[in-house]
Scaffold this motif. Structure first.
Motif, short mmCIF file in Angstrom:
data_model
loop_
_atom_site.label_atom_id
_atom_site.label_comp_id
_atom_site.label_asym_id
_atom_site.label_seq_id
_atom_site.Cartn_x
_atom_site.Cartn_y
_atom_site.Cartn_z
N SER A 1 9.61 -10.36 -3.30
CA SER A 1 10.07 -11.74 -3.43
C SER A 1 9.60 -12.66 -2.32
N THR A 2 8.93 -12.11 -1.30
CA THR A 2 8.43 -12.95 -0.21
C THR A 2 6.93 -12.78 -0.08
N LEU A 3 6.31 -13.69 0.61
CA LEU A 3 4.88 -13.63 0.85
C LEU A 3 4.51 -12.34 1.59
N PHE A 4 5.31 -11.94 2.57
CA PHE A 4 5.01 -10.72 3.32
C PHE A 4 5.09 -9.49 2.41
N GLU A 5 6.09 -9.45 1.52
CA GLU A 5 6.21 -8.32 0.60
C GLU A 5 4.99 -8.27 -0.32
N TYR A 6 4.55 -9.44 -0.78
CA TYR A 6 3.34 -9.48 -1.61
C TYR A 6 2.13 -8.97 -0.84
N LEU A 7 1.94 -9.45 0.40
CA LEU A 7 0.77 -9.03 1.18
C LEU A 7 0.78 -7.52 1.42
N ASP A 8 1.95 -6.96 1.75
CA ASP A 8 2.03 -5.52 1.95
C ASP A 8 1.67 -4.77 0.67
N LEU A 9 2.18 -5.22 -0.47
CA LEU A 9 1.87 -4.58 -1.74
C LEU A 9 0.40 -4.75 -2.10
N ASP A 10 -0.12 -5.96 -1.94
CA ASP A 10 -1.52 -6.22 -2.26
C ASP A 10 -2.45 -5.36 -1.40
N ASP A 11 -2.17 -5.27 -0.11
CA ASP A 11 -2.99 -4.43 0.77
C ASP A 11 -2.97 -2.98 0.30
N PHE A 12 -1.79 -2.49 -0.07
CA PHE A 12 -1.63 -1.10 -0.50
C PHE A 12 -2.40 -0.84 -1.80
N VAL A 13 -2.23 -1.72 -2.78
CA VAL A 13 -2.88 -1.54 -4.08
C VAL A 13 -4.39 -1.73 -3.96
N ARG A 14 -4.83 -2.68 -3.17
CA ARG A 14 -6.26 -2.97 -3.00
C ARG A 14 -7.03 -1.74 -2.51
N PHE A 15 -6.38 -0.88 -1.74
CA PHE A 15 -7.06 0.28 -1.20
C PHE A 15 -6.57 1.59 -1.84
#
Length: 156
Positions: A138-152
């Motif tokens: 629900s926050t930008l930081f949560e999105y960035l953490d998830l995006d970084d994880f999925v991206r790699f």
């Protein structure tokens, strides 16, 4: 990342994500991630990441401190370690900041859903597209953490 004292510190964001925006240095959220992105920019290895005025979080840090993206890159180019960069940031802010001010800013930034109307609209669209649904994002930081994880290679 090579961390010997005389070797150039390189970060390759085409191979691994930068540190989480939640990681703090001197109380500042995002600062370690910003350092990683600056090092990658210098090495020409930013991948899909952006540095400086093109990044909403980077710009929030630069607005807070009054430091320009170019001056920050110049400091990182000196091959300074994280601690030396923090000391430089503290010495070069446009106004001295107390620990409680840095803490308040960091907590505010960490809980934002987005930083602009456009970013909030994009974030809402992204959140709705997740399969399976992720109500915990629900926050930008949560999105960035998830995006970084999925991206790699991770699974959402």
């Amino acid at each position: 990342m090579n961390t010997s004292s005389n070797a150039r510190v390189e970060v390759d964001l085409t191979q691994a994500p930068p540190r989480s925006p939640r990681v703090r240095l001197g109380g500042f959220v995002h600062l370690p991630r910003l350092i990683d992105k600056a090092r990658a920019a210098i090495a020409g290895k930013l991948g899909v990441y952006v540095y400086g005025s093109e990044s909403l979080l980077d710009q929030q840090f630069f607005d807070l401190t009054g430091i320009s993206p170019e001056a920050f890159l110049d400091k990182v180019r000196e091959n300074a370690g994280d601690w030396a960069i923090l000391q430089w940031v503290q010495a070069n802010t446009h106004r001295p900041m107390q620990a409680f001010q840095i803490q308040a800013w960091s907590q505010w930034l960490e809980t934002l859903p987005g930083l602009s109307p456009e970013a909030r609209a994009w974030f809402a669209e992204f959140s709705q597209s997740l399969d399976p649904a992720r109500p915990d994002v629900s926050t930008l930081f949560e999105y960035l953490d998830l995006d970084d994880f999925v991206r790699f290679g991770g699974q959402a």
